[in-house]
Structures are given as structure tokens and as C-alpha cells.
Write a protein that holds these residues in place. Structure first.
Motif, PDB file in Angstrom:
ATOM      1  N   ASP A 140      12.866  49.353 -46.088  1.00 32.68           N
ATOM      2  CA  ASP A 140      14.106  49.227 -44.924  1.00 32.68           C
ATOM      3  C   ASP A 140      13.717  48.267 -44.411  1.00 32.68           C
ATOM      4  O   ASP A 140      12.917  47.756 -43.317  1.00 32.68           O
ATOM      5  CB  ASP A 140      13.951  50.570 -43.917  1.00 32.68           C
ATOM      6  CG  ASP A 140      14.085  51.930 -44.789  1.00 32.68           C
ATOM      7  OD1 ASP A 140      14.573  52.107 -45.822  1.00 32.68           O
ATOM      8  OD2 ASP A 140      13.369  52.936 -44.154  1.00 32.68           O
ATOM      9  N   SER A 147      15.144  45.930 -41.644  1.00 36.80           N
ATOM     10  CA  SER A 147      15.864  46.017 -40.267  1.00 36.80           C
ATOM     11  C   SER A 147      16.350  44.739 -40.188  1.00 36.80           C
ATOM     12  O   SER A 147      15.805  43.529 -40.629  1.00 36.80           O
ATOM     13  CB  SER A 147      14.648  46.417 -39.071  1.00 36.80           C
ATOM     14  OG  SER A 147      13.613  45.494 -38.913  1.00 36.80           O
ATOM     15  N   THR A 190      14.486  41.056 -41.814  1.00 39.57           N
ATOM     16  CA  THR A 190      12.787  40.854 -41.273  1.00 39.57           C
ATOM     17  C   THR A 190      12.069  40.054 -42.086  1.00 39.57           C
ATOM     18  O   THR A 190      11.268  39.006 -41.525  1.00 39.57           O
ATOM     19  CB  THR A 190      12.275  42.176 -40.740  1.00 39.57           C
ATOM     20  OG1 THR A 190      13.347  42.763 -39.957  1.00 39.57           O
ATOM     21  CG2 THR A 190      11.220  41.807 -39.934  1.00 39.57           C
ATOM     22  N   LEU A 211      14.424  41.704 -32.733  1.00 42.02           N
ATOM     23  CA  LEU A 211      14.855  42.752 -33.335  1.00 42.02           C
ATOM     24  C   LEU A 211      16.335  43.292 -33.084  1.00 42.02           C
ATOM     25  O   LEU A 211      16.547  43.133 -31.881  1.00 42.02           O
ATOM     26  CB  LEU A 211      14.006  44.091 -33.486  1.00 42.02           C
ATOM     27  CG  LEU A 211      14.579  45.282 -34.355  1.00 42.02           C
ATOM     28  CD1 LEU A 211      14.413  45.057 -35.893  1.00 42.02           C
ATOM     29  CD2 LEU A 211      13.591  46.543 -33.712  1.00 42.02           C
ATOM     30  N   VAL A 250      19.268  45.688 -32.562  1.00 40.32           N
ATOM     31  CA  VAL A 250      19.233  47.155 -32.629  1.00 40.32           C
ATOM     32  C   VAL A 250      21.037  47.510 -32.577  1.00 40.32           C
ATOM     33  O   VAL A 250      21.745  46.705 -32.074  1.00 40.32           O
ATOM     34  CB  VAL A 250      18.486  47.688 -31.309  1.00 40.32           C
ATOM     35  CG1 VAL A 250      17.003  47.352 -31.441  1.00 40.32           C
ATOM     36  CG2 VAL A 250      19.041  47.164 -29.952  1.00 40.32           C
ATOM     37  N   GLU A 275      23.528  48.814 -42.828  1.00 43.72           N
ATOM     38  CA  GLU A 275      22.527  49.251 -43.570  1.00 43.72           C
ATOM     39  C   GLU A 275      22.131  48.193 -44.628  1.00 43.72           C
ATOM     40  O   GLU A 275      22.969  47.720 -45.011  1.00 43.72           O
ATOM     41  CB  GLU A 275      22.491  50.525 -44.187  1.00 43.72           C
ATOM     42  CG  GLU A 275      22.571  51.620 -43.035  1.00 43.72           C
ATOM     43  CD  GLU A 275      22.540  53.112 -43.777  1.00 43.72           C
ATOM     44  OE1 GLU A 275      22.437  52.957 -44.904  1.00 43.72           O
ATOM     45  OE2 GLU A 275      22.640  54.033 -43.172  1.00 43.72           O
TER      46      GLU A 275
END
Length: 327
Positions: A172, A174, A249, A264, A266, A271
Motif C-alpha cells: 500500500d 501512501s 512514499t 505524509l 492524509v 488510492e
């Protein structure tokens, strides 16, 4: 006094066949029958050949026709030509057998760093049976190339269902934001997509991501600009302005410097999971290369399971056909 020039002449396939057959038979009637020609047709063809080549090739003998010295020379060279052609074909086929198998791999830098690319090439450098070509492109181009059989596999995002390509989820990813350490947002642990980026200019490097994010950016009042995928250019753009640079990332970590930090992202309505996308008929050589890349993700077993399942189904199908033939 001028030098006499002789026009170039090459025997065609029929002339070679007629000449060799008559040379072997030594009899015009027998040769003509073997060639499904009339005696007159074969004789006319050989006279035309003698005229073109500029030498008498046959003389009438007691038992039929015999080759002259010129005819024997021509026959010897034609046999040598056949021998050389057979040797050429054999060498070409041997070269094809020993030629390294090309494995084209699509690796986006945001998923696989330059060190990993160098390591991949180095790991197969001593294997003469494999030649690896690394392609750095865009998601759409990778999907098309794999679907058309022009690429073995790629590290990318999941293609649309209509492509019908198998995938393995790697991790995943991010989304992160690279920004200047002097930017006020650098003091925050996380950057909120909906509030902190409103009114900002977001720098992108992937046309595909730009299309993917376009609606979300526009709905949140965010301007997006495309930047060529060059590390130094990216860092300079971020470190000398208050614009943000969004990236996965994994790759963002390698770009952090004293002037550029990473935060990060948010609340991003996007996706972007990294995927290993591959051909369903991936060759054995392609699997060897793919497994080497999947080791760092611990996903080799998933690749093996996909092909083991396919092979089991194929074997089951063969058994059904075999049994039905013997019922």
C-alpha cells in the motif's frame, strides 16, 4: 583501347535446376521427363544459358550429353554454393538457439530506485542466456505493452479490468508530499489534502497520475503542473519554492535532503497501490527475472502459485480430453 566489360549475370532458380538435372542424367530425354519439360524446351533453355554465361556447357557424346570443362567448373561452383547455403542455414539456426532471450521489464522509478535497477542488471550480467531491457515509462504504456506481448512485466498500478492482466499487490503506497524545509507546512507531521493543499500548486511527474488526480485536484481548488521525471530538477523545484511535490512514499524517501522534507498526505481521495503486472503466459526466463525482483517484497510464492494453478488446470484439461477419447 577500351577495356571490354562483361555484363553481370546470375542464374535463376530454374536455370540451376535444369542444368544440374541434365548434368546428372546425361540424357536430354530423361532430364526433360524428370523436369516435366519437352526436349525442345530443355534444349532451348540450356542454349540460352550458354549464351548468357558465354561458354559451351554441354557436348553430345556417344551415350547422350556430357559436360565440357566449363560445364564441370559451373557444376562444381553450384555444388559449393549449395554446401555454403546449408552451412549458412545451420549457423543461423545455431545462433538463434544460443541468442540470449530478451526480457523487457517496466520499472517506474517511484517504485524501484536506480540502485535496484543496477542490481537487477548486474545479477544477470554473467548469464549469457538472458538479456534484460529496463523500460521507464508510464502506466498506460506498460499495460498496453504487456497486453500486446511486447513486455514481460512491470511495477505499476492495477490496470483496468478490461485488460485482463494478472497482478500481484506489492504494498500500500501512501502518498507523500515533498516540500521545502522553509515552507510553513514543513512544521506539520501530516499534510491534509483537503485543507492544506487548497490554493497550492502541486507538482507531478507522471502524466497518468495527473489524469488520475485531475478531478480531485480541481474539486479542491488545487492547481497541478507536470514536471519531467528528473531527480535534480524535482529537488530544485521543491527546495526553491513553496510548491508541493506529491509522490509515493517509497520513492519520496530517497529524495529527502537538508533542503527538502517529506510529509505524509492524509485525506487524499486517491488510492495508488503498487502492483506487479505481468503477462499470463510469462516465459520461464521471465519468471526467473520476476522472482528476483519480487524477493524484496516476499511475493515470489504468489507468482509461483499463479502459474502452478494454470499448469494444473491445463493438465486437468489434457486428462479430460484423454479420457474422453478413450471412453
Amino acid at each position: 583501347m577500351g577495356v571490354e566489360t562483361v555484363a553481370k549475370f546470375r542464374m535463376d532458380t530454374d536455370q540451376k535446376r535444369y542444368f544440374c538435372t541434365l548434368s546428372s542424367a546425361g540424357n536430354i530425354t530423361q532430364a526433360a521427363n524428370a523436369l516435366y519439360l519437352s526436349r525442345q524446351g530443355l534444349s532451348k533453355s540450356m542454349r540460352a544459358l550458354e549464351a548468357q554465361i558465354g561458354a559451351q556447357l554441354f557436348v553430345r557424346g556417344k551415350k547422350g550429353v556430357e559436360l565440357t570443362e566449363a560445364g564441370r567448373i559451373l557444376l562444381r561452383y553450384l555444388r559449393e554454393e549449395d554446401r555454403l547455403w546449408d552451412a549458412c542455414v545451420a549457423d543461423v539456426r545455431d545462433a538463434e538457439k544460443t541468442a540470449p532471450e530478451l526480457v523487457r521489464v517496466g520499472l517506474l522509478s517511484m517504485y524501484v530506485g536506480y540502485d535496484q535497477k543496477r542490481d537487477l542488471l548486474a545479477s544477470f550480467q554473467g548469464d549469457a542466456s538472458i538479456r534484460i531491457e529496463i523500460v521507464d515509462g508510464d502506466h498506460d504504456a506498460f499495460w498496453d505493452a504487456i497486453a500486446e506481448g511486447e513486455m514481460e512485466f512491470a511495477f505499476t498500478v492495477k490496470p483496468p479490468d478490461d485488460f485482463g492482466l494478472p497482478t500481484i499487490k506489492l504494498c500500500d503506497d501512501s502518498l507523500s508530499v515533498l516540500l521545502s524545509v522553509n515552507d510553513p507546512l514543513a512544521r506539520k507531521k501530516c499534510i491534509d489534502f483537503e485543507t492544506d493543499l487548497r490554493g497550492k500548486t502541486v507538482i507531478q511527474t507522471s502524466p497518468y497520475k495527473g489524469r488520475l488526480y485531475e478531478t480531485a485536484f480541481r474539486n479542491h481548488g488545487i492547481k497541478c503542473e507536470l514536471l519531467l521525471h528528473d531527480k535534480n530538477l524535482m529537488l530544485a523545484q521543491v527546495s526553491t519554492s513553496e510548491d508541493c511535490f506529491i509522490i509515493q512514499t517509497h520513492y519520496a524517501k530517497a529524495l529527502v535532503t537538508d533542503q527538502v522534507c517529506m510529509r505524509l498526505l492524509v485525506n487524499a481521495p486517491i488510492e495508488m497501490d503498487s502492483m506487479f503486472v505481468f503477462r499470463p503466459d510469462l516465459s520461464e526466463t521471465g519468471r526467473v527475472v520476476a522472482r528476483r525482483l519480487l524477493e524484496r517484497y516476499g511475493k515470489e510464492a504468489e507468482l509461483d502459485a499463479f502459474f502452478e494453478t494454470g499448469e494444473e488446470q491445463a493438465e486437468c484439461g489434457r486428462e479430460i480430453v484423454y479420457n474422453s477419447c478413450h471412453d
